[in-house]
Design an enzyme around this catalytic site. Structure first.
Site, PDB file in Angstrom:
ATOM      1  N   ILE A  12      20.801  19.033  -8.601  1.00  0.00           N
ATOM      2  CA  ILE A  12      19.913  19.670  -7.606  1.00  0.00           C
ATOM      3  C   ILE A  12      20.604  20.900  -6.992  1.00  0.00           C
ATOM      4  CG2 ILE A  12      18.433  19.254  -5.599  1.00  0.00           C
ATOM      5  CD1 ILE A  12      18.557  16.235  -6.355  1.00  0.00           C
ATOM      6  N   ASN A  32      33.886  20.107  -7.194  1.00  0.00           N
ATOM      7  CA  ASN A  32      35.146  19.610  -7.787  1.00  0.00           C
ATOM      8  C   ASN A  32      34.984  19.334  -9.283  1.00  0.00           C
ATOM      9  OD1 ASN A  32      33.721  17.218  -7.897  1.00  0.00           O
ATOM     10  ND2 ASN A  32      35.051  16.083  -6.493  1.00  0.00           N
ATOM     11  N   LEU A  33      33.796  19.543  -9.806  1.00  0.00           N
ATOM     12  CA  LEU A  33      33.462  19.350 -11.229  1.00  0.00           C
ATOM     13  C   LEU A  33      33.713  17.922 -11.706  1.00  0.00           C
ATOM     14  CD1 LEU A  33      34.560  22.752 -12.872  1.00  0.00           C
ATOM     15  CD2 LEU A  33      32.350  22.108 -11.895  1.00  0.00           C
ATOM     16  N   ALA A  74      27.454  17.748  -2.158  1.00  0.00           N
ATOM     17  CA  ALA A  74      28.666  17.197  -2.784  1.00  0.00           C
ATOM     18  C   ALA A  74      28.838  15.717  -2.443  1.00  0.00           C
ATOM     19  CB  ALA A  74      29.885  18.001  -2.331  1.00  0.00           C
ATOM     20  N   ALA A  75      28.312  14.862  -3.308  1.00  0.00           N
ATOM     21  CA  ALA A  75      28.390  13.417  -3.054  1.00  0.00           C
ATOM     22  C   ALA A  75      28.188  12.671  -4.366  1.00  0.00           C
ATOM     23  CB  ALA A  75      27.300  13.009  -2.064  1.00  0.00           C
ATOM     24  N   ASN A  76      28.607  11.422  -4.377  1.00  0.00           N
ATOM     25  CA  ASN A  76      28.277  10.560  -5.524  1.00  0.00           C
ATOM     26  C   ASN A  76      26.896   9.966  -5.260  1.00  0.00           C
ATOM     27  OD1 ASN A  76      31.621   9.986  -5.339  1.00  0.00           O
ATOM     28  ND2 ASN A  76      30.728  10.505  -7.319  1.00  0.00           N
ATOM     29  N   SER A  77      26.112   9.774  -6.332  1.00  0.00           N
ATOM     30  CA  SER A  77      24.700   9.461  -6.082  1.00  0.00           C
ATOM     31  C   SER A  77      24.099   8.426  -7.029  1.00  0.00           C
ATOM     32  CB  SER A  77      23.894  10.756  -6.155  1.00  0.00           C
ATOM     33  OG  SER A  77      23.996  11.303  -7.448  1.00  0.00           O
ATOM     34  N   TYR A 141      25.209   3.348  -1.758  1.00  0.00           N
ATOM     35  CA  TYR A 141      24.806   4.756  -1.848  1.00  0.00           C
ATOM     36  C   TYR A 141      23.894   5.111  -0.670  1.00  0.00           C
ATOM     37  CZ  TYR A 141      22.026   8.745  -3.308  1.00  0.00           C
ATOM     38  OH  TYR A 141      21.364   9.941  -3.325  1.00  0.00           O
ATOM     39  N   ASN A 170      12.176  10.800  -6.207  1.00  0.00           N
ATOM     40  CA  ASN A 170      12.782  10.846  -7.550  1.00  0.00           C
ATOM     41  C   ASN A 170      12.817  12.266  -8.112  1.00  0.00           C
ATOM     42  OD1 ASN A 170      12.070   8.003  -7.047  1.00  0.00           O
ATOM     43  ND2 ASN A 170      12.940   7.741  -9.089  1.00  0.00           N
TER      44      ASN A 170
HETATM   45  N1  UFG Z   1      13.633   2.442 -15.143  1.00  0.00           N
HETATM   46  C1  UFG Z   1      13.282   1.743 -16.285  1.00  0.00           C
HETATM   47  N2  UFG Z   1      14.067   1.908 -17.386  1.00  0.00           N
HETATM   48  C2  UFG Z   1      15.163   2.714 -17.420  1.00  0.00           C
HETATM   49  C3  UFG Z   1      15.497   3.442 -16.240  1.00  0.00           C
HETATM   50  C4  UFG Z   1      14.715   3.277 -15.120  1.00  0.00           C
HETATM   51  O1  UFG Z   1      12.317   0.993 -16.301  1.00  0.00           O
HETATM   52  O2  UFG Z   1      15.824   2.790 -18.459  1.00  0.00           O
HETATM   53  C5  UFG Z   1      12.783   2.314 -13.950  1.00  0.00           C
HETATM   54  C6  UFG Z   1      13.515   1.812 -12.739  1.00  0.00           C
HETATM   55  O3  UFG Z   1      13.500   0.416 -12.686  1.00  0.00           O
HETATM   56  C7  UFG Z   1      12.706   2.459 -11.603  1.00  0.00           C
HETATM   57  C8  UFG Z   1      12.174   3.755 -12.221  1.00  0.00           C
HETATM   58  O4  UFG Z   1      12.313   3.597 -13.642  1.00  0.00           O
HETATM   59  O5  UFG Z   1      11.617   1.652 -11.299  1.00  0.00           O
HETATM   60  C9  UFG Z   1      12.965   4.975 -11.799  1.00  0.00           C
HETATM   61  O6  UFG Z   1      14.352   4.705 -11.999  1.00  0.00           O
HETATM   62  P1  UFG Z   1      15.473   5.808 -11.823  1.00  0.00           P
HETATM   63  O7  UFG Z   1      16.787   5.148 -12.131  1.00  0.00           O
HETATM   64  O8  UFG Z   1      15.100   7.033 -12.575  1.00  0.00           O
HETATM   65  O9  UFG Z   1      15.370   6.173 -10.290  1.00  0.00           O
HETATM   66  P2  UFG Z   1      15.451   5.217  -9.007  1.00  0.00           P
HETATM   67  O10 UFG Z   1      14.070   5.112  -8.462  1.00  0.00           O
HETATM   68  O11 UFG Z   1      16.183   3.974  -9.264  1.00  0.00           O
HETATM   69  O12 UFG Z   1      16.421   6.088  -8.099  1.00  0.00           O
HETATM   70  C10 UFG Z   1      15.948   7.129  -7.338  1.00  0.00           C
HETATM   71  C11 UFG Z   1      17.026   8.194  -7.197  1.00  0.00           C
HETATM   72  C12 UFG Z   1      18.189   7.655  -6.392  1.00  0.00           C
HETATM   73  C13 UFG Z   1      17.680   7.047  -5.114  1.00  0.00           C
HETATM   74  C14 UFG Z   1      16.642   5.997  -5.379  1.00  0.00           C
HETATM   75  C15 UFG Z   1      16.074   5.431  -4.113  1.00  0.00           C
HETATM   76  O13 UFG Z   1      17.485   8.605  -8.450  1.00  0.00           O
HETATM   77  O14 UFG Z   1      19.074   8.694  -6.089  1.00  0.00           O
HETATM   78  O15 UFG Z   1      15.573   6.597  -6.106  1.00  0.00           O
HETATM   79  O16 UFG Z   1      15.742   4.102  -4.335  1.00  0.00           O
HETATM   80  F1  UFG Z   1      18.693   6.472  -4.452  1.00  0.00           F
END
Ligand code: UFG
Length: 329
Positions: A12, A32-33, A74-77, A141, A170
């Site tokens: 982002i 910090n790459l 700059a954070a782990n996410s 997180y 998302n």
């Molecule tokens: N999903 C699958 N299969 C996969 C990957 C994901 O079914 O292989 C589903 C997950 O269960 C979820 C949806 O797809 O229901 C989206 O998953 P993501 O991992 O893409 O995203 P998340 O909703 O888990 O995470 C997002 C952000 C995070 C944030 C989080 C808040 O990426 O940074 O929402 O809950 F913290």
């Protein structure tokens, strides 16, 4: 304006730097790459490689550059990683922000926009989620991001610093130029994983559970284009520049799509049958996350311009086709 983008080599952050430069702003990037990529740094930005936990380093950047505002990515996410390595998240996200704020206060830099997350809410009481709803993170997180928001709050009370916290839902999609996009290693996000199937890198996409209380049993999320997120950061900087008060905003489209719907839209965009298999639920996934972004729209004047799911997937597909291994050569 000279804007310091911390984490500007990440997903982002790099898109925000591109948008700022396109608008003619002067951009300084620090990264910090560790999870970012040098290739994602805009060629017109001045780049400093280093870690925000290193006080001497961050002081030296503020000494060399005349910064008007900071945008802090700059954070782990990664939610899953944070469950197994919580202290890594406390160290980078919280200790890093503490060092950054000490340096900002000393250098009298008093405006910061920062990335927060829907994970600050945890399992929501209702959707769409308002900024005033309960915040009860279910993973380190989200917990560290919520603590960062509180750190900004108390620092602003004591030192007059003003902040805007942006809680993204998302993030997805890629820049229109096709030169930057989403690249995580390992990848855990839904859209890049789906697109690995037509790209010949994965046999099937796993659906994490189809027994949720949603219309087709799969989880609902609010997918928001990364360029729309980038625009919100710029509007938030302008909001602070006008002398407005600190604030918190959700950023999403306000529309929920199920995992099945995202797979179906990806089939349409790519013309590939994309095999899907249902596997057990992933621990900690809330059934539905949908933002109310009315506040960002009315206060910041934000208007997402790429809300169409197929358009979002098309932009991601262009990037993944031309960069099947992300930034790796
Ligand atoms: N999903 C699958 N299969 C996969 C990957 C994901 O079914 O292989 C589903 C997950 O269960 C979820 C949806 O797809 O229901 C989206 O998953 P993501 O991992 O893409 O995203 P998340 O909703 O888990 O995470 C997002 C952000 C995070 C944030 C989080 C808040 O990426 O940074 O929402 O809950 F913290």
């Amino acid at each position: 304006m000279t804007i310091l983008v911390l984490g500007g080599a990440g997903y982002i952050g790099s898109h925000t730097a591109y948008e700022l430069i396109e608008r003619g702003e002067d951009v300084v990037i620090v990264d910090n790459l560790e999870t970012g990529y040098k290739e994602a740094v805009h060629p017109k930005a001045r780049f400093y490689q280093g870690d925000i936990r290193n006080r001497e380093f961050i002081d030296s950047v503020f000494d060399c550059e005349k910064i008007d505002a900071v945008i802090h990515f700059a954070a782990n996410s990664l939610v899953g990683e944070s469950m197994v390595k919580p202290l890594k998240y406390y160290d980078n996200n919280l200790c890093g922000t503490k060092v950054l704020l000490e340096s900002m206060v000393e250098h009298k830099i008093d405006k910061i926009v920062f990335s927060s997350t829907a994970a600050t809410y945890g399992e929501p009481e209702r959707v769409p989620i308002l900024e005033t709803d309960r915040t009860m993170p279910t993973n380190p997180y989200g917990e560290t991001k919520l603590s960062m928001e509180k750190m900004f709050h108390w620092t602003s009370m004591a030192h007059g610093l003003k902040y805007v916290s942006l809680r993204y839902f998302n993030a997805c999609g890629a820049h229109k130029s096709g030169s930057i996009g989403e690249a995580h290693n390992p990848e855990s996000h839904l859209i890049p994983l789906i697109l690995q199937v037509p790209n010949g890198q994965r046999e099937a996409i796993s659906i994490f559970g189809d027994d949720y209380d949603t219309k087709d049993g799969t989880c609902v999320r609010d997918y928001i284009h990364v360029t729309d997120l980038a625009q919100a950061h710029i509007l938030a900087v302008e909001y602070l520049m006008k002398g407005n008060e600190s604030n918190i905003f959700n950023l999403g489209n306000g529309i929920g799509f199920t995992v099945q719907e995202v797979i179906e839209a990806s089939r349409k965009v790519t013309g590939d049958p994309i095999k899907a298999v249902t596997v057990p639920r992933r621990a900690g996934d809330p059934a539905k996350l949908i933002a109310s972004s009315e506040k960002a729209k009315s206060v910041l004047g934000w208007k997402p311009e790429h809300a169409d799911l197929e358009e979002i997937i098309e932009s991601a597909w262009r990037w993944h086709q031309s960069h099947p291994r992300g930034y790796a050569k």
